[in-house]
Design a protein around this motif. Structure first.
Motif, PDB file in Angstrom:
ATOM      1  N   VAL A 191       0.875  -1.103   0.021  1.00 59.30           N
ATOM      2  CA  VAL A 191       0.076   0.014   0.044  1.00 59.30           C
ATOM      3  C   VAL A 191       0.858   1.338  -0.008  1.00 59.30           C
ATOM      4  CG1 VAL A 191      -1.846   1.213   1.284  1.00 59.30           C
ATOM      5  CG2 VAL A 191      -1.808  -1.377   1.171  1.00 59.30           C
ATOM      6  N   ALA A 192       0.635   2.220  -1.026  1.00 56.71           N
ATOM      7  CA  ALA A 192       1.670   3.288  -1.110  1.00 56.71           C
ATOM      8  C   ALA A 192       0.766   4.322  -1.689  1.00 56.71           C
ATOM      9  CB  ALA A 192       2.805   2.986  -1.875  1.00 56.71           C
ATOM     10  N   GLU A 193       1.391   5.560  -1.463  1.00 58.42           N
ATOM     11  CA  GLU A 193       0.741   6.769  -2.070  1.00 58.42           C
ATOM     12  C   GLU A 193       1.548   6.851  -3.434  1.00 58.42           C
ATOM     13  OE1 GLU A 193       0.419  10.046   1.605  1.00 58.42           O
ATOM     14  OE2 GLU A 193       2.519  10.007   0.505  1.00 58.42           O
ATOM     15  N   PRO A 194       0.688   7.395  -4.367  1.00 55.71           N
ATOM     16  CA  PRO A 194       1.194   7.349  -5.632  1.00 55.71           C
ATOM     17  C   PRO A 194       2.468   8.140  -5.855  1.00 55.71           C
ATOM     18  CG  PRO A 194      -0.900   8.055  -5.702  1.00 55.71           C
ATOM     19  CD  PRO A 194      -0.633   7.842  -4.333  1.00 55.71           C
ATOM     20  N   GLY A 195       3.350   8.068  -6.910  1.00 55.14           N
ATOM     21  CA  GLY A 195       4.181   9.091  -7.202  1.00 55.14           C
ATOM     22  C   GLY A 195       5.646   8.693  -6.807  1.00 55.14           C
ATOM     23  N   ALA A 196       6.620   9.489  -7.116  1.00 53.85           N
ATOM     24  CA  ALA A 196       7.694   9.122  -7.020  1.00 53.85           C
ATOM     25  C   ALA A 196       8.310   9.118  -5.510  1.00 53.85           C
ATOM     26  CB  ALA A 196       8.993  10.106  -8.017  1.00 53.85           C
ATOM     27  N   GLU A 197       7.629   9.920  -4.857  1.00 49.63           N
ATOM     28  CA  GLU A 197       7.998  10.416  -3.329  1.00 49.63           C
ATOM     29  C   GLU A 197       6.796   9.898  -2.343  1.00 49.63           C
ATOM     30  OE1 GLU A 197       8.906  14.310  -2.902  1.00 49.63           O
ATOM     31  OE2 GLU A 197      11.006  14.269  -4.318  1.00 49.63           O
ATOM     32  N   GLY A 198       5.713   9.317  -3.020  1.00 53.91           N
ATOM     33  CA  GLY A 198       4.812   8.582  -2.179  1.00 53.91           C
ATOM     34  C   GLY A 198       5.193   7.803  -1.177  1.00 53.91           C
ATOM     35  N   GLU A 199       4.557   8.028  -0.196  1.00 54.66           N
ATOM     36  CA  GLU A 199       5.114   7.373   1.070  1.00 54.66           C
ATOM     37  C   GLU A 199       4.327   5.789   0.984  1.00 54.66           C
ATOM     38  OE1 GLU A 199       4.492   7.306   6.033  1.00 54.66           O
ATOM     39  OE2 GLU A 199       3.712   8.895   5.043  1.00 54.66           O
ATOM     40  N   TRP A 200       5.411   5.001   1.428  1.00 54.05           N
ATOM     41  CA  TRP A 200       4.927   3.473   1.434  1.00 54.05           C
ATOM     42  C   TRP A 200       4.492   3.123   2.918  1.00 54.05           C
ATOM     43  CZ3 TRP A 200       5.861  -0.537  -2.213  1.00 54.05           C
ATOM     44  CH2 TRP A 200       6.188  -0.240  -3.566  1.00 54.05           C
ATOM     45  N   LEU A 201       3.262   2.556   2.995  1.00 48.80           N
ATOM     46  CA  LEU A 201       2.346   2.425   4.078  1.00 48.80           C
ATOM     47  C   LEU A 201       2.438   1.097   4.707  1.00 48.80           C
ATOM     48  CD1 LEU A 201      -0.681   4.529   3.304  1.00 48.80           C
ATOM     49  CD2 LEU A 201       1.107   5.269   4.644  1.00 48.80           C
ATOM     50  N   TYR A 202       2.694   0.154   3.509  1.00 49.42           N
ATOM     51  CA  TYR A 202       2.798  -1.306   3.893  1.00 49.42           C
ATOM     52  C   TYR A 202       3.685  -1.651   2.644  1.00 49.42           C
ATOM     53  CZ  TYR A 202       1.909  -6.257   4.243  1.00 49.42           C
ATOM     54  OH  TYR A 202       2.197  -7.484   4.470  1.00 49.42           O
ATOM     55  N   VAL A 203       4.321  -2.739   2.981  1.00 52.27           N
ATOM     56  CA  VAL A 203       4.814  -3.480   1.978  1.00 52.27           C
ATOM     57  C   VAL A 203       5.150  -5.117   2.628  1.00 52.27           C
ATOM     58  CG1 VAL A 203       7.433  -3.205   2.491  1.00 52.27           C
ATOM     59  CG2 VAL A 203       6.613  -3.921   0.119  1.00 52.27           C
ATOM     60  N   SER A 204       4.642  -6.250   1.798  1.00 51.36           N
ATOM     61  CA  SER A 204       4.875  -7.443   2.366  1.00 51.36           C
ATOM     62  C   SER A 204       6.450  -7.750   2.392  1.00 51.36           C
ATOM     63  CB  SER A 204       4.311  -8.538   1.100  1.00 51.36           C
ATOM     64  OG  SER A 204       4.936  -9.635   1.482  1.00 51.36           O
ATOM     65  N   PRO A 205       6.485  -8.550   3.631  1.00 48.80           N
ATOM     66  CA  PRO A 205       7.892  -9.258   4.210  1.00 48.80           C
ATOM     67  C   PRO A 205       8.599 -10.003   2.763  1.00 48.80           C
ATOM     68  CG  PRO A 205       6.334  -9.810   5.573  1.00 48.80           C
ATOM     69  CD  PRO A 205       5.475  -9.048   4.505  1.00 48.80           C
ATOM     70  N   ARG A 206       7.865 -10.154   1.945  1.00 46.06           N
ATOM     71  CA  ARG A 206       8.348 -11.133   0.843  1.00 46.06           C
ATOM     72  C   ARG A 206       9.569 -10.033  -0.025  1.00 46.06           C
ATOM     73  NH1 ARG A 206       7.502 -16.418  -1.320  1.00 46.06           N
ATOM     74  NH2 ARG A 206       6.859 -17.264   0.572  1.00 46.06           N
ATOM     75  N   ILE A 207       9.284  -8.897   0.207  1.00 47.13           N
ATOM     76  CA  ILE A 207      10.001  -7.788  -0.528  1.00 47.13           C
ATOM     77  C   ILE A 207      11.514  -8.336  -0.370  1.00 47.13           C
ATOM     78  CG2 ILE A 207      10.404  -6.014   1.364  1.00 47.13           C
ATOM     79  CD1 ILE A 207       9.803  -5.175  -2.347  1.00 47.13           C
ATOM     80  N   GLU A 208      11.864  -8.696   0.807  1.00 48.97           N
ATOM     81  CA  GLU A 208      13.222  -9.305   1.289  1.00 48.97           C
ATOM     82  C   GLU A 208      13.753 -10.284   0.446  1.00 48.97           C
ATOM     83  OE1 GLU A 208      13.721  -9.141   5.273  1.00 48.97           O
ATOM     84  OE2 GLU A 208      16.020  -8.730   4.974  1.00 48.97           O
ATOM     85  N   SER A 209      13.041 -11.323   0.178  1.00 51.40           N
ATOM     86  CA  SER A 209      13.463 -12.550  -0.875  1.00 51.40           C
ATOM     87  C   SER A 209      13.213 -12.033  -2.281  1.00 51.40           C
ATOM     88  CB  SER A 209      12.547 -13.765  -0.552  1.00 51.40           C
ATOM     89  OG  SER A 209      11.148 -13.384  -0.820  1.00 51.40           O
ATOM     90  N   MET A 210      12.618 -11.032  -2.451  1.00 52.82           N
ATOM     91  CA  MET A 210      12.842 -10.551  -3.861  1.00 52.82           C
ATOM     92  C   MET A 210      13.699  -9.616  -4.182  1.00 52.82           C
ATOM     93  SD  MET A 210       9.556  -8.380  -6.058  1.00 52.82           S
ATOM     94  CE  MET A 210       8.490  -9.782  -6.151  1.00 52.82           C
ATOM     95  N   LEU A 211      13.851  -8.664  -3.288  1.00 52.81           N
ATOM     96  CA  LEU A 211      14.900  -7.558  -3.552  1.00 52.81           C
ATOM     97  C   LEU A 211      16.037  -7.476  -2.642  1.00 52.81           C
ATOM     98  CD1 LEU A 211      12.613  -4.910  -4.951  1.00 52.81           C
ATOM     99  CD2 LEU A 211      14.159  -5.991  -6.395  1.00 52.81           C
ATOM    100  N   GLY A 212      15.891  -8.030  -1.611  1.00 52.24           N
ATOM    101  CA  GLY A 212      16.909  -8.039  -0.573  1.00 52.24           C
ATOM    102  C   GLY A 212      16.929  -6.884   0.530  1.00 52.24           C
ATOM    103  N   PHE A 213      15.589  -6.278   0.450  1.00 50.34           N
ATOM    104  CA  PHE A 213      15.531  -5.315   1.442  1.00 50.34           C
ATOM    105  C   PHE A 213      14.287  -5.470   2.301  1.00 50.34           C
ATOM    106  CE2 PHE A 213      16.593  -3.092  -2.657  1.00 50.34           C
ATOM    107  CZ  PHE A 213      17.578  -2.686  -2.242  1.00 50.34           C
TER     108      PHE A 213
END
Lengths: 538, 144
Positions: A191-213
């Motif tokens: 869940v994130a605000e749109p745009g280049a500087e949009g705040e990210w409100l939620y991102v699944s922990p899977r981001i870690e296995s996908m991109l390492g962050f």
């Protein structure tokens, strides 16, 4: 008087007690029915021990269903509840009362009344009266009240607790369910605000296995996402985001992102724009998919297609070179050796004639080879689009072309009913011509007989061209379809060995297979398949 | 039978081929005079009587090879057929190419016929003979 009073009191007591008893029974039954419902609900929804235990306790006291009592693990709770009942009862009478309750609640009262009767009969009136008025009745009332309150309290509370508990559990269950769903998806919901500087409100922990962050570092910086987007893709991502927002459609974009280790990951970002959230700010509900593997395959396919196009172009160029540039000098050799032969035959000696003969023959054969090669390469580069074609027309055209050969060899060619197929008429004619021509060419002393038939075989047609010629040794049944492979010397049978290679290429272009069934001296049957045309009746 | 000498222009860069054609027409029954031009530029200059060809005779028939140095046969054909003084001269494309696209393009550029040079000498001689029989005897050509 005393008797009358006693009788009155007794009657009163009896009447009251009967009424109390019936009230009590009714209330208890009602409460119990509720408790039973709650118990069932709780039992089946597998709620926590606290409630279950209270029910078990009640059941135990009422002697209804002790089977589940073993599940009551909270002994402290049991004792406090027992106390709650007991403080409403007189000392020493708990067991009695509870026993009475156990005996379906009425026998206790009956036995009490029986005692009173005994007292009356033994004329212990005073004692009986006192017992009745001062002890039994208040105790019964007290018991009644205690039981009533208790059941009422417990039932109500349990019901309420049960509902609350069930709702909480259901919510918790649903939450767990959705959390697991979101976190275990092989993708990264966010869940994130749109745009280049949009705040990210939620991102699944899977981001870690996908991109390492980690989700924490991802969310902490509102520039994080955009910084990881490949610089070449940034502009198009934002443009697409704006465009889909403006159109009011879902956002779909494929772009590259950098993983922590610097590697490039292809992302498919799919999101819906939610203009009015409870938080009051517009956000995107989206999912990031790792499509690197698909991209790799796509790239591979594109590379292959390009390579194929290039090699096709090369082949066409080769075909042209072969058709023109290569033949030009060859024609000179052939023509002038022939001219030489014509003008000087018998004038330069036998040896010279022989040499000239070899030169002419060589040049002629080379010319034929080049032309065959060219014809072969043109099967694909110059093949026409496939469409509904009548195989028997193609076959008859082949017979037309073979007219001289057939006449000369007195061959007998019969054609059975042939279907309509999806094909290239010119190439099918060539196919039949080569196969029938071979049947005539590789004949023995018998009169050549050739049968062309076709039969439906599942989703394809199997054509067969059967001859009564010299046949082929089984070990050569593969080799004969290769280019320039010959089984006989040119003296025995002329030709460059391209005919069957051309046949195979034509059949393969039509999506079929070609093979031969033969025994030496028994003739050969060449079979080939062509997928059946869809029956479209118009 | 036409008794005047038929003028033939052969546009052919390969001397071997030119010679062969010359040989083939030498034995012909029709009196002919075969002139050879070695490239497209030269051929057009000849046809237009430019430079050294001011006194050139206009040919009755043109035998044109397609692959020529400088200006190739396809361009020469287009220019001939676009030139009102030359367009009526029958052009026979005589080439080694049997490529379908060459054949199609030649006819769309108004070639009068297209012949692939056979590799076999006998066949080649027959071709020359056929040209002679058809174009130089049977057909009525426009007079200059």
């Amino acid at each position: 008087m005393l008797i009358a009073l006693l009788i009155t009191v007794s009657w009163l007591g009896l009447h009251q007690m009967a009424s109390i008893n019936s009230d009590l029974k009714e209330i208890v039954d009602k409460r119990w029915a509720k408790v039973q419902l709650a118990r069932e609900a709780l039992y089946y929804s597998n709620l926590n021990n606290r409630i279950t235990m209270e029910i078990f306790l009640l059941k135990d006291k009422a002697d209804i269903d002790p089977l589940l009592v073993h599940r009551a693990e909270n002994t402290e709770k049991i004792s406090s509840l027992v106390k709650k009942i007991e403080e409403h009862l007189e000392p020493g009478k708990e067991k009695e009362l509870l026993d009475g309750v156990r005996a379906n609640r009425t026998p206790y009262i009956d036995s009490y009344l029986h005692g009173i009767d005994l007292l009356v009969n033994q004329k212990r009136y005073d004692e009986a009266q006192r017992n009745m008025v001062q002890e039994t009745l208040p105790r019964l009332f007290a018991y009644h009240n205690a039981w009533n309150d208790f059941v009422s309290f417990q039932g109500g509370q349990m019901e309420e607790a049960a509902h609350r508990q069930m709702a909480e559990e259901a919510l918790r269950d649903a939450e767990t369910h959705y959390r697991l769903l979101v976190e275990q998806l092989p993708a990264v919901p966010y869940v994130a605000e749109p745009g280049a500087e949009g705040e990210w409100l939620y991102v699944s922990p899977r981001i870690e296995s996908m991109l390492g962050f980690s989700p924490a570092e991802w969310i902490a910086d509102r520039h994080f996402w955009f910084q990881q987007v490949h610089p070449e893709d940034r502009e198009s991502v934002l443009a697409e985001e704006k465009a889909s927002e403006a159109r009011g459609e879902a956002f779909h974009c494929e772009y590259r992102m950098f993983a922590r280790d610097g590697s490039v990951v292809w992302i498919h970002d799919a999101a819906t724009f939610v203009p009015d959230t409870p938080g009051g700010r517009p956000v995107q509900h989206g999912v990031l998919f790792d499509i690197s593997e698909r991209k790799r395959v796509e790239q591979e396919l594109a590379d292959k297609a390009e390579e194929l196009a290039r090699s096709n172009a090369e082949l066409e160029l080769f075909a042209y070179v072969a058709s023109h540039d290569l033949q030009e000098p060859l024609r000179m050799v052939a023509s002038y050796t022939q001219l030489l032969a014509r003008r000087y035959k018998g004038k330069l000696g036998d040896e010279a004639d022989e040499f000239i003969g070899f030169a002419v023959d060589g040049a002629t054969r080379m010319q034929q080879l080049i032309q065959d090669l060219l014809a072969y390469s043109r099967l694909t580069t110059k093949g026409k689009a496939l469409h509904l074609t009548q195989a028997d027309i193609a076959c008859k055209a082949a017979l037309e072309n073979l007219h001289e050969t057939i006449k000369e060899s007195k061959a007998e060619v019969s054609i059975g009913p042939l279907p309509v197929v999806i094909g290239d008429a010119t190439q099918l004619t060539q196919l039949f011509q080569n196969l029938i021509g071979n049947g005539i060419k590789y004949r023995n002393e018998r009169k050549p007989e050739i049968h062309v038939t076709a039969k439906a075989n599942g989703d394809k047609w199997t054509f067969s061209v059967q001859d009564n010629g010299i046949g082929i040794e089984p070990q050569y049944s593969e080799r004969i379809f290769q280019m320039f492979q010959r089984l006989h010397t040119r003296k025995e049978y002329s030709g460059t060995g391209i005919g069957l290679a051309v046949c195979r290429k034509i059949v393969e272009r039509h999506g079929g297979k070609i093979w031969v069934e033969s025994q030496p001296g028994q003739g050969s049957t060449f079979l080939f398949t062509i997928p059946r045309a869809e029956r479209t009746e118009k | 039978m036409n008794s005047r000498t038929i003028e033939i222009l052969l546009v052919e860069d390969n001397p071997g081929d030119a010679r062969l054609t010359l040989e083939a027409f030498k034995d012909g029954r029709v009196l002919n005079n075969l002139t050879v031009m070695k490239d497209g530029v030269e051929a057009l200059a000849y046809l237009r009587r430019q430079g050294p060809y001011a006194n050139a005779k206009q040919p009755d028939l043109i035998l044109l090879d397609l692959n020529l140095p400088r200006k190739d046969g396809r361009e020469v054909l287009s220019e001939i057929k676009a030139d009102e003084h030359l367009m009526k001269i029958p052009v026979i494309v005589l080439t080694t190419s049997a490529a379908e696209e060459d054949i199609a393009r030649a006819y769309s550029r108004h070639a009068n016929c297209y012949i692939t040079k056979p590799v076999d000498l006998d066949q080649f001689l027959r071709v020359a003979q056929s040209i002679e029989t058809f174009w130089l005897s049977l057909v009525k050509l426009p007079t200059n």
